[in-house]
Design an enzyme around this catalytic site. Structure first.
Site, PDB file in Angstrom:
ATOM      1  N   ASP A 135      34.226 125.604  16.641  1.00  0.00           N
ATOM      2  CA  ASP A 135      34.152 124.260  17.214  1.00  0.00           C
ATOM      3  C   ASP A 135      32.959 123.482  16.676  1.00  0.00           C
ATOM      4  O   ASP A 135      32.070 124.038  16.014  1.00  0.00           O
ATOM      5  CB  ASP A 135      34.038 124.342  18.740  1.00  0.00           C
ATOM      6  CG  ASP A 135      35.299 124.853  19.408  1.00  0.00           C
ATOM      7  OD1 ASP A 135      36.375 124.736  18.799  1.00  0.00           O
ATOM      8  OD2 ASP A 135      35.202 125.371  20.538  1.00  0.00           O
ATOM      9  N   TYR A 163      31.253 137.348  18.407  1.00  0.00           N
ATOM     10  CA  TYR A 163      30.404 136.184  18.642  1.00  0.00           C
ATOM     11  C   TYR A 163      29.183 136.611  19.432  1.00  0.00           C
ATOM     12  O   TYR A 163      29.246 137.520  20.276  1.00  0.00           O
ATOM     13  CB  TYR A 163      31.154 135.117  19.448  1.00  0.00           C
ATOM     14  CG  TYR A 163      32.117 134.276  18.654  1.00  0.00           C
ATOM     15  CD1 TYR A 163      31.705 133.076  18.069  1.00  0.00           C
ATOM     16  CD2 TYR A 163      33.445 134.665  18.495  1.00  0.00           C
ATOM     17  CE1 TYR A 163      32.596 132.288  17.350  1.00  0.00           C
ATOM     18  CE2 TYR A 163      34.339 133.882  17.773  1.00  0.00           C
ATOM     19  CZ  TYR A 163      33.904 132.697  17.205  1.00  0.00           C
ATOM     20  OH  TYR A 163      34.779 131.920  16.490  1.00  0.00           O
TER      21      TYR A 163
END
Length: 253
Positions: A51, A108
């Site tokens: 994103d 992540y």
């Protein structure tokens, strides 16, 4: 021939990975620079669609090119690319290899601190509430008991499959930095930041473990939408592929 690209980037000044009209993206910059240097249109396919503002310590992508890539190409490419993007290696792979679909896991990490530090502001979120890391780890562990993460999926997501297999999920704390690590086979749009925000509400005792469980069970998109955290602290750190898609030779700098 098909080639894999291994790269890293600071996502602060980019509108995410995927090419979009009239905005600056990682994929757009790569396609422009590769096409100019190789003197032919190059289409880049990434392993993940990070994103806006999200960083990557390790990202992979692939492209097809009829000729060999010379050893000095990487040097020229990194001069041409913006300072916030670095290609670490380019190497040939089997023709069926796909950067996105062949990835078996993605990891992540999210960094936040409860101590204000102006030098961390682009890579770590300043969170001024006190946190109970024991309760946060209880919540993080619960995630591995579930497969359907519709509760953490963006409302306007077009995905019809909200099933993800989480392999590890935990918090650590060192030198005033909280770090959340999560590994899964796949992630939904903004899923990681939504999960983190909800776990932080557990850590500050705004909700309890039972309520956290209930949020997951409800399977309502962004049931707890106010909890999504800023992108600045999120890093894609590792992507794993099966060994049989690779050859040995790499072009590294």
């Amino acid at each position: 021939m098909r080639f894999f690209i291994e790269l890293s980037y600071n996502g602060k000044n980019f509108h995410g990975w995927q090419v979009q009209k009239k905005v600056n993206t990682i994929e757009g910059q790569l396609e422009y620079c590769f096409s100019k240097l190789l003197k032919t249109p190059i289409n880049i396919i990434g392993a993940s669609r990070t994103d806006t503002g999200v960083h990557a310590k390790q990202m992979f992508a692939h492209f097809d090119y009829e000729n060999q890539i010379h050893d000095n190409f990487l040097y020229k490419l990194n001069i041409f690319l913006p300072h916030s993007i670095k290609v670490n290696s380019i190497f040939p792979v089997k023709n069926y290899a796909h950067a996105r679909f062949n990835a078996t896991s993605r990891t992540y990490k999210y960094f936040l601190t409860c101590e204000k530090n102006p030098f961390y502001r682009d890579i770590c979120w300043y969170y001024f509430y006190s946190l109970d890391i024991k309760k946060m780890n209880q919540a993080a562990k619960i995630l591995m008991d579930y497969k359907d993460f519709s509760s953490f999926c963006k409302k306007n997501s077009s995905s019809n499959n909200n099933i993800c297999h989480i392999y590890q999920s935990y918090w650590s704390f060192k030198k005033n930095i909280f770090c959340f690590t999560i590994e899964a086979n796949r992630f939904l749009r903004s899923m990681v930041r939504s999960i983190i925000g909800t776990i932080l509400d557990v850590g500050r005792k705004k909700i309890d473990i039972d309520e956290f469980n209930e949020i997951i069970k409800l399977k309502k998109k962004y049931h707890y939408s106010s909890s999504i955290v800023p992108a600045c602290g999120l890093f894609l750190t590792n992507i794993i592929y099966p060994e049989d898609i690779f050859y040995e030779k790499k072009f590294e700098k």
